[in-house]
Write an enzyme that holds these catalytic residues in place. Sequence first.
Site, PDB file in Angstrom:
ATOM      1  N   ARG A  58      23.079 -39.012   8.133  1.00 41.84           N
ATOM      2  CA  ARG A  58      24.386 -38.074   8.872  1.00 41.84           C
ATOM      3  C   ARG A  58      24.616 -37.938   7.447  1.00 41.84           C
ATOM      4  O   ARG A  58      25.483 -36.824   6.970  1.00 41.84           O
ATOM      5  CB  ARG A  58      24.311 -38.410   9.671  1.00 41.84           C
ATOM      6  CG  ARG A  58      25.091 -36.952   9.888  1.00 41.84           C
ATOM      7  CD  ARG A  58      25.975 -36.734  11.325  1.00 41.84           C
ATOM      8  NE  ARG A  58      25.659 -37.754  12.654  1.00 41.84           N
ATOM      9  CZ  ARG A  58      26.978 -38.748  12.149  1.00 41.84           C
ATOM     10  NH1 ARG A  58      28.123 -38.616  11.297  1.00 41.84           N
ATOM     11  NH2 ARG A  58      26.817 -40.256  12.931  1.00 41.84           N
ATOM     12  N   TYR A 111      27.108  -9.787   8.351  1.00 40.86           N
ATOM     13  CA  TYR A 111      25.356  -9.762   8.729  1.00 40.86           C
ATOM     14  C   TYR A 111      25.959  -9.708  10.518  1.00 40.86           C
ATOM     15  O   TYR A 111      27.001 -10.446  11.118  1.00 40.86           O
ATOM     16  CB  TYR A 111      24.769 -11.191   8.349  1.00 40.86           C
ATOM     17  CG  TYR A 111      23.710 -12.199   8.948  1.00 40.86           C
ATOM     18  CD1 TYR A 111      22.381 -11.052   9.170  1.00 40.86           C
ATOM     19  CD2 TYR A 111      24.147 -12.712   9.381  1.00 40.86           C
ATOM     20  CE1 TYR A 111      21.757 -11.515   9.833  1.00 40.86           C
ATOM     21  CE2 TYR A 111      23.040 -13.189  10.393  1.00 40.86           C
ATOM     22  CZ  TYR A 111      21.617 -13.061  10.384  1.00 40.86           C
ATOM     23  OH  TYR A 111      20.867 -13.262  11.498  1.00 40.86           O
ATOM     24  N   ASP A 193      29.854 -14.270   1.138  1.00 36.38           N
ATOM     25  CA  ASP A 193      28.652 -14.360   1.589  1.00 36.38           C
ATOM     26  C   ASP A 193      27.799 -14.277  -0.302  1.00 36.38           C
ATOM     27  O   ASP A 193      27.838 -12.795  -0.065  1.00 36.38           O
ATOM     28  CB  ASP A 193      28.680 -14.014   3.154  1.00 36.38           C
ATOM     29  CG  ASP A 193      26.855 -14.187   3.460  1.00 36.38           C
ATOM     30  OD1 ASP A 193      25.934 -14.625   2.223  1.00 36.38           O
ATOM     31  OD2 ASP A 193      27.258 -13.996   4.454  1.00 36.38           O
ATOM     32  N   LYS A 218      17.082 -17.363   1.902  1.00 39.42           N
ATOM     33  CA  LYS A 218      16.320 -16.547   1.023  1.00 39.42           C
ATOM     34  C   LYS A 218      15.878 -16.610  -0.180  1.00 39.42           C
ATOM     35  O   LYS A 218      15.548 -17.141  -0.468  1.00 39.42           O
ATOM     36  CB  LYS A 218      17.957 -15.631   1.698  1.00 39.42           C
ATOM     37  CG  LYS A 218      18.310 -15.474   2.890  1.00 39.42           C
ATOM     38  CD  LYS A 218      17.703 -14.923   3.909  1.00 39.42           C
ATOM     39  CE  LYS A 218      17.270 -14.587   5.086  1.00 39.42           C
ATOM     40  NZ  LYS A 218      19.055 -15.257   6.166  1.00 39.42           N
TER      41      LYS A 218
HETATM   42  C1  LIG Z   1      23.800 -12.270   4.820  1.00 38.88           C
HETATM   43  C2  LIG Z   1      23.230 -13.225   5.244  1.00 38.88           C
HETATM   44  N1  LIG Z   1      24.436 -14.514   5.602  1.00 38.88           N
HETATM   45  C3  LIG Z   1      23.903 -14.754   6.504  1.00 38.88           C
HETATM   46  C4  LIG Z   1      23.325 -15.241   7.494  1.00 38.88           C
HETATM   47  C5  LIG Z   1      22.571 -16.650   8.431  1.00 38.88           C
HETATM   48  O1  LIG Z   1      22.134 -17.251   7.661  1.00 38.88           O
HETATM   49  P1  LIG Z   1      19.791 -17.883   8.249  1.00 38.88           P
HETATM   50  O2  LIG Z   1      19.245 -17.281   9.216  1.00 38.88           O
HETATM   51  O3  LIG Z   1      19.714 -19.026   7.305  1.00 38.88           O
HETATM   52  O4  LIG Z   1      21.265 -18.788   9.387  1.00 38.88           O
HETATM   53  C6  LIG Z   1      21.730 -14.087   7.237  1.00 38.88           C
HETATM   54  C7  LIG Z   1      20.559 -14.009   7.446  1.00 38.88           C
HETATM   55  O5  LIG Z   1      19.957 -13.366   7.797  1.00 38.88           O
HETATM   56  C8  LIG Z   1      21.936 -13.263   6.183  1.00 38.88           C
HETATM   57  O6  LIG Z   1      21.088 -12.515   5.130  1.00 38.88           O
END
Ligand SMILES: Cc1ncc(COP(=O)(O)O)c(C=O)c1O
Length: 404
Positions: A58, A111, A193, A218
């Site tokens: 961990r 998001y 982000d 992604k």
């Molecule tokens: C711009 C963005 N940030 C964060 C996330 C969250 O990521 P995760 O689905 O890997 O938890 C997403 C998920 O679609 C996203 O599109």
Amino acid sequence: MTQPESSSAKNAGFNTRAVHAGQAFEPRTGAVVPPVHFSSTYAQDGIGGLRAGYEYGRGTNPTRDSLQEQLAALEGGAAAFSFGSGLAAEDSMIRALTRPGDHIVLGNDAYGGTYRLISRVLGEWGIGNTPVDMSDVDAVAKAVAAGGASSAAAGGKTRLVWVETPSNPMMKITDIEALAKVAHDAGALLVVDNTFASPYLQTPLAFGADVVVHSTTKYIGGHSDVVGGAIVVNDPELAEKIGFVQFAVGAVSGPMDAFLTTRGLKTLGVRMDRHSDNAQAVAEWLLERPEVEAVLYPGLPSHPGHELAKKQMKKFGGMISVQFKGGEAAARKVAESTSVFTLAESLGGIESLMNYPSEMTHASVKGTELAVPVNLVRLSCGIEDVEDLIADLEAALSALDAGS
Ligand SMILES: Cc1ncc(COP(=O)(O)O)c(C=O)c1O
């Protein structure tokens, strides 16, 4: 023996760093690809006698360390932390950097999952939030100064300003440098982000951001076969706080997930060039179609953020949002009638995906001020042949013409 200094050095090119950073060959066998370390624990030569600093999975794991080194090298950060998902990364980072009573100013098209985490999970623990149009720097400055006073939710001083650029799915472009100044003038931190752009197209730390967030699910993973998240920072104090929560909460990525993410990340630059070139051609094609009301793609000169995107991005990425004149019915019909574009959640993989955000990725913000227009479809342009992507869309849009 370790890898040559030059191959992962800070001044090496992006693709060289992507291939080599954190990827020293295995000294015992010479294996060029470092092995995946599944062991959850490590033998000690006497109590506290650790052989290479590793104690328990961990806390640290060599495969996760390799990925973290690679991520830091590509974002130009001093430290990176890998988590089991993008939202796990966000949650641990917010816990590390805020306290009950603090306030977060975030995009009013953030998001949906990020907004759900901040408002419905962390809101219960006394973190307030104000959604605002991040492309309007004055509006952000006002919301930051007002802090908790600007919202009904709990919250006082603004601690984090949270930007997605390009944003998901409205594709707005935000001025990272300007918002870093707004945040810093108010004693807050700027979080970016960077999921849509990836570090190949944009490195927010270089424009003054304090924290970079990724859903590595992604573009970084890139093959739609692993879920993960990451945080990258430059400041050692922030790194220490986030590292402590990563260790104490334990929302870490497992060894196999870290390995798959590392493998994907090695080809990020090559993939992003292709994603961007395909999306540019698809966006230009869509712009000419009579069924289309608006094409939201920062690579189009008509996009309000085009000049800013040129300044802070290398290319414009693989994501396009399209709004249809035929409203919800047309958008739903297109979303359900392509065959090269697969109707699915997520984005950033080598295969093209189609998403209807208001009922899929952003269903959780339906009915709120973050709701996505019902005539909007989001495309994640993959690396297939662009002629096939356009032919697929042509068939879907022509079916709208025929009213079938
Ligand atoms: C711009 C963005 N940030 C964060 C996330 C969250 O990521 P995760 O689905 O890997 O938890 C997403 C998920 O679609 C996203 O599109």
